[in-house]
Design an enzyme around this catalytic site. Structure first.
Site, PDB file in Angstrom:
ATOM      1  N   PHE A 131       0.854  -1.178   0.000  1.00 27.82           N
ATOM      2  CA  PHE A 131       0.000   0.000   0.000  1.00 27.82           C
ATOM      3  C   PHE A 131       0.891   1.228   0.000  1.00 27.82           C
ATOM      4  O   PHE A 131       1.566   1.510   0.992  1.00 27.82           O
ATOM      5  CB  PHE A 131      -0.890  -0.033   1.244  1.00 27.82           C
ATOM      6  CG  PHE A 131      -1.932   1.045   1.332  1.00 27.82           C
ATOM      7  CD1 PHE A 131      -3.161   0.887   0.715  1.00 27.82           C
ATOM      8  CD2 PHE A 131      -1.701   2.204   2.054  1.00 27.82           C
ATOM      9  CE1 PHE A 131      -4.143   1.862   0.817  1.00 27.82           C
ATOM     10  CE2 PHE A 131      -2.674   3.183   2.174  1.00 27.82           C
ATOM     11  CZ  PHE A 131      -3.896   3.014   1.546  1.00 27.82           C
ATOM     12  N   GLY A 342      18.849  -6.181  33.638  1.00 24.27           N
ATOM     13  CA  GLY A 342      19.772  -6.381  32.532  1.00 24.27           C
ATOM     14  C   GLY A 342      19.300  -7.434  31.553  1.00 24.27           C
ATOM     15  O   GLY A 342      19.541  -7.323  30.344  1.00 24.27           O
ATOM     16  N   GLU A 365       0.495   4.558  10.381  1.00 28.29           N
ATOM     17  CA  GLU A 365      -0.960   4.593  10.184  1.00 28.29           C
ATOM     18  C   GLU A 365      -1.623   5.634  11.080  1.00 28.29           C
ATOM     19  O   GLU A 365      -2.630   5.387  11.728  1.00 28.29           O
ATOM     20  CB  GLU A 365      -1.562   3.195  10.364  1.00 28.29           C
ATOM     21  CG  GLU A 365      -1.046   2.234   9.295  1.00 28.29           C
ATOM     22  CD  GLU A 365      -1.681   0.868   9.343  1.00 28.29           C
ATOM     23  OE1 GLU A 365      -2.825   0.763   9.781  1.00 28.29           O
ATOM     24  OE2 GLU A 365      -1.014  -0.092   8.921  1.00 28.29           O
TER      25      GLU A 365
END
Length: 386
Positions: A131, A342, A365
């Site tokens: 798209f 960590g 979007e």
């Protein structure tokens, strides 16, 4: 009731929805989860292979009717998005760009010939779509796009570029939006057309298990039948974005759920000062807040699914969901990382991978700021975009 389903939402699912959810969850656990760390670290994805597997599951364009699509409910599609994104946002992007952007554009705005040609193969995962709306200098303001299509007899000549396009270099067909003398129009550009080239984006630290590309159009000649006949003006691409944003609203709850679940398991097994860190009050406060935020996001997704199934959902309500849920999911993943200490900065645990992916989802979007203004306009009646 699972420990994370604090509001017992699962009990409200009908048998068909639960079976669909469980089928996709098993596929995700068996096929996707064992490989996602390597795909993310290597910045690769067997996208064509996975598209065909998603096609066999029936999840590509599953909420569309006809042309090889399931015609499932929006709520069922939302459940699928959550299960896929519980593994990785990049995988959910593969599914949603295919079904809710590329396929939906053809389904909603294409001719019958275009639908017959493309949709069955895309639903099966044999054909991949992308798209093309965002440009290097045109993101939140698509009306300022510079990609242009001009008439030449019955043909169109397309010139310009698009950026940050998921599935771009893989796509057999690109839905491309361009400025014309008649306003914004959509076109189907096929892979291999002279003048059409793609370049993948590398060195990403987010959505690494996803193909992201730039599209370039150098005087690409398109036949008249390449135009999407029913897409006129910005209403076309914005309608597609509204469709795709719905999947995000539920999808990000999957990422948040996975992060919280792995964090609870870690906290129960990690011992400090002679006891599991899950037994300390400050850790429990973090987990409680994360659990409440997750269930609130899931409630939002469930309600918006009901509205969409009833045909009553509005773009502002979609903005509400993306605004609230992406922010909540990102905050959950960041807080989860703090509990892991960590260990949370490695890909041994999924939380920071989810967090960096969600940094992109927060932006694409419709940025968080854009949805803020949509909601502000809904509340005040005042347009603050310009």
């Amino acid at each position: 009731m699972s420990r994370l389903d604090m509001l017992d939402l699962d009990s409200e699912l009908d048998s068909e929805s639960r079976m669909m959810r469980d089928t996709v969850r098993k596929f995700a656990d068996d096929r996707l989860r064992p490989h996602i760390r390597d795909w993310f670290e290597d910045g690769t994805l067997p996208a064509r292979e996975l598209a065909q597997e998603f096609g066999k599951l029936g999840v590509l364009g599953m909420h569309l009717k006809g042309y090889g699509c399931q015609g499932a409910t929006a709520s069922q599609y939302a459940l699928v998005c959550a299960e896929v994104e519980a593994v990785d946002s990049g995988l959910r992007s593969l599914v949603s760009v295919q079904g809710s952007l590329a396929m939906y554009a053809i389904w909603a705005y294409g001719s019958e010939e275009q639908k017959q040609r493309w949709l069955p193969g895309m639903a099966a995962g044999e054909l991949i779509g992308c798209f093309g709306l965002t440009e290097p200098d045109s993101g939140s303001d698509p009306g300022s796009m510079t990609t242009r299509a001009t008439r030449d007899g019955d043909d169109w000549i397309l010139h310009g570029s698009k950026m940050w396009i998921t599935n771009g270099s893989l796509a057999d067909v690109a839905v491309v939006w361009a400025r014309t003398d008649e306003g914004i129009r959509g076109f189907l550009v096929e892979k291999g057309m002279p003048g059409y080239t793609t370049t993948d984006v590398h060195h990403k630290i987010s959505l690494r298990a996803s193909v992201t590309s730039a599209l370039s159009f150098d005087e690409v000649r398109l036949p008249a039948e390449s135009q999407l006949p029913l897409a006129k003006g910005l209403k076309g691409p914005l309608g597609c974005l509204t469709e795709a944003r719905f999947g995000i609203i539920s999808g990000v709850t999957g990422a948040a759920r996975d992060a919280l679940e792995s964090t609870i398991d870690y906290a129960n097994s990690r011992t400090q000062f002679g006891r599991p860190i899950s037994g300390f009050q400050l850790t429990q406060r973090k987990l409680a807040e994360m659990g409440v935020a997750l269930n609130q996001a899931q409630l939002t997704a469930r309600r918006l699914g009901e509205l969409k199934d009833a045909g009553r959902i509005t773009p502002a309500q979609i903005s509400f969901g993306k605004f609230a849920n992406v922010r909540a999911a990102l905050e959950i993943c960041r807080e989860a990382r703090s509990i892991l200490g960590g260990s949370g900065i490695t890909t041994e645990y999924p939380v920071l991978r989810h967090a960096v992916n969600l940094e992109t989802v927060y932006t694409y979007e419709g940025t968080h700021e854009v949805h803020t203004l949509v909601l502000g306009q809904a509340l005040t009646g005042q347009d603050a975009f310009r």
